[in-house]
Write a protein that holds these residues in place. Structure first.
Motif, PDB file in Angstrom:
ATOM      1  N   LEU A   1       0.819  -1.199   0.000  1.00 26.13           N
ATOM      2  CA  LEU A   1       0.000   0.000   0.000  1.00 26.13           C
ATOM      3  C   LEU A   1       0.862   1.262   0.000  1.00 26.13           C
ATOM      4  CD1 LEU A   1      -2.802   1.021  -0.123  1.00 26.13           C
ATOM      5  CD2 LEU A   1      -3.026   0.762   2.340  1.00 26.13           C
ATOM      6  N   LEU A   2       1.975   1.244   0.733  1.00 31.63           N
ATOM      7  CA  LEU A   2       2.875   2.402   0.706  1.00 31.63           C
ATOM      8  C   LEU A   2       3.434   2.626  -0.691  1.00 31.63           C
ATOM      9  CD1 LEU A   2       4.998   2.412   3.985  1.00 31.63           C
ATOM     10  CD2 LEU A   2       2.918   3.654   3.440  1.00 31.63           C
ATOM     11  N   ASP A   3       3.856   1.544  -1.362  1.00 31.85           N
ATOM     12  CA  ASP A   3       4.386   1.670  -2.730  1.00 31.85           C
ATOM     13  C   ASP A   3       3.342   2.273  -3.664  1.00 31.85           C
ATOM     14  OD1 ASP A   3       6.769   0.621  -1.900  1.00 31.85           O
ATOM     15  OD2 ASP A   3       6.353  -1.409  -2.607  1.00 31.85           O
ATOM     16  N   GLU A   4       2.081   1.857  -3.510  1.00 32.85           N
ATOM     17  CA  GLU A   4       1.036   2.369  -4.384  1.00 32.85           C
ATOM     18  C   GLU A   4       0.740   3.843  -4.113  1.00 32.85           C
ATOM     19  OE1 GLU A   4      -0.241   0.925  -6.925  1.00 32.85           O
ATOM     20  OE2 GLU A   4       0.749  -0.990  -6.611  1.00 32.85           O
ATOM     21  N   LEU A   5       0.791   4.257  -2.856  1.00 30.81           N
ATOM     22  CA  LEU A   5       0.566   5.665  -2.533  1.00 30.81           C
ATOM     23  C   LEU A   5       1.688   6.543  -3.092  1.00 30.81           C
ATOM     24  CD1 LEU A   5      -0.727   5.399   1.154  1.00 30.81           C
ATOM     25  CD2 LEU A   5      -2.053   6.032  -0.861  1.00 30.81           C
TER      26      LEU A   5
END
Length: 441
Positions: free
Chosen positions: A92-96
């Motif tokens: 999720l951090l990578d996608e944000l």
């Protein structure tokens, strides 16, 4: 003279062209409203990217909520919580961080909220719209767009995740946790029991009970000379002699049946006599009943109309089924590890023995909290049961989970057992070591 009208026409065209060019030039010389708005949008998006980057450096947990209602005035509904170190957290951090400024805004309100936290401190809150994949900060004009992959995954956050947050609802003067399992709401009415922090697994003996010794405990040599023997796909060996059928699994578990019809007359004895007859049947087969405990006595009931002229109905018991269990390390062995004996006036008509031979225990390992087991149950209960719109969990206990005799098992883990409904025998199990739901098939 004929050329004058032509010259006048050309002159008028030239004047019109000059006037149009001048107007266009004057419009282009002023900063357009569209350009200014676009620059403001990009600047707001840039500030949002900076806020995300700053929060990512400190974030310890990510929470996902549903935004209920059209105006979002209702309380947020928690759906997931991911801690640092989990694959969902990193993804999720990578996608944000990969969110883009290009995208098309749909005429739809955000329906999810993503909150980044460091301890109890809220670092950043973002609203997410599943219709177009956009994320925005509440009260801020900055808008970014997640990738199509992120949009697809976030739209399915409410299934398949072991990090679900268990919601609570108030009924009367009591508050209950409630699980949302696809189209079913599961009310947790059972109290959360205490449990040891570490429990060892049980180790199954490699030397199984001899199939021949099991067979000879039911059939004589003369019986076996006339027996019909067959093999099943699941590894069972079936021995049929007249109306008697014995099924033996490679694990040593076995099932014995006599006849195929329901008894036609009520039993002439009570519950205690049924238990005594079941224990005698086990002792005759070399089983130490002192190491067993009677867990349940089921009754096969019969209801008939009274034709004597008085009217009404008469109810009687056609058979008793006595279930035995055992306890090791202070925990009951559940699911497949049971012995059931059905007795009627005809004798023993059904017998099941799924107990495994235990050789010892492994190293003690931490037991997951019951709340974590409930989150796994919320994500995967639909895989094991067909349920209506509302179900209840009426019992929670820590047990050792033994698979069905058809399934080989070398290690028996402790498991959280959840009873569904008030009656019946439906239990769901979650491995208390790995946190995964346990399914026999």
């Amino acid at each position: 003279m004929r050329q004058k009208p032509l010259l006048i026409f050309i002159l008028l065209l030239w004047v019109a062209a000059a006037w149009f060019t001048g107007c266009a030039g004057s419009m282009n010389s002023r900063p357009g409203a569209g350009d200014a708005a676009n620059r403001a949008r990009l600047e707001a998006a840039r500030r949002l990217q900076q806020a995300i980057t700053a929060a990512v450096k400190q974030v310890e947990a990510i929470e996902v909520y549903v935004l209920p209602g059209w105006e979002h005035t209702e309380p947020l509904i928690p759906r997931a919580r991911y801690k640092r170190g989990t694959k969902e957290f990193r993804w999720l951090l990578d996608e944000l961080l990969a969110a883009r400024t290009e995208g098309t805004v749909a005429e739809a309100l955000p329906d999810w909220r993503v909150v980044l936290r460091a301890g109890d401190r809220k670092l950043l809150a973002l609203n997410y719209c599943s219709a177009d994949g956009r994320i925005e900060k509440p009260g801020n004009s900055g808008v970014l767009f997640l990738t199509p992959r992120a949009k697809e995954m976030l739209a399915l956050y409410d299934v398949g995740s072991r990090a679900q947050i268990v919601r609570r609802v108030r009924i009367g003067d009591r508050e209950y946790p409630v699980l949302h399992c696809r189209h079913t709401e599961v009310l947790v009415k059972a109290p959360f029991p205490g449990a040891p922090t570490r429990v060892p697994p049980l180790l199954v003996a490699e030397q199984l009970v001899s199939t021949q010794s099991i067979v000879r405990s039911f059939f004589s040599e003369a019986d076996l000379r006339h027996a019909r023997i067959s093999k099943r796909e699941d590894g069972r060996t079936c021995y049929r002699v007249g109306d008697r059928l014995l099924e033996v699994y490679p694990t040593g578990g076995h099932i014995y049946r006599v006849g195929s019809e329901i008894p036609d007359a009520p039993v002439g004895f009570g519950r205690e006599e049924a238990i005594a007859r079941a224990e005698k049947f086990l002792e005759d087969r070399g089983i130490d009943v002192n190491r067993l405990a009677v867990e349940k006595v089921w009754t096969l009931q019969e209801t008939r109309l009274d034709l004597s002229g008085e009217g009404g109905k008469k109810t009687g018991f056609l058979a008793y089924q006595v279930e035995f269990g055992r306890t090791l390390n202070g925990l009951p062995l559940a699911n497949g590890d049971r012995i059931a004996v059905e007795v009627s006036d005809k004798g023993v008509t059904y017998y099941f023995n799924g107990q495994r031979k235990i050789k010892g225990t492994g190293e003690p390992r931490p037991v997951i909290p019951v709340e974590e087991a409930l989150r796994e149950l919320e994500a995967n209960l639909h895989r094991a049961f067909s349920m209506g719109p509302l179900e209840e969990i009426t019992e929670i206990r820590l047990v050792y989970y033994v698979a069905h005799p058809a399934k080989p098992q070398k290690v028996i883990p402790p498991a959280w057992a959840f009873k569904l409904g008030n009656g019946g025998r439906s239990y769901a199990y979650v491995d208390a070591h790995s946190g995964r739901m346990l399914l026999d098939y």
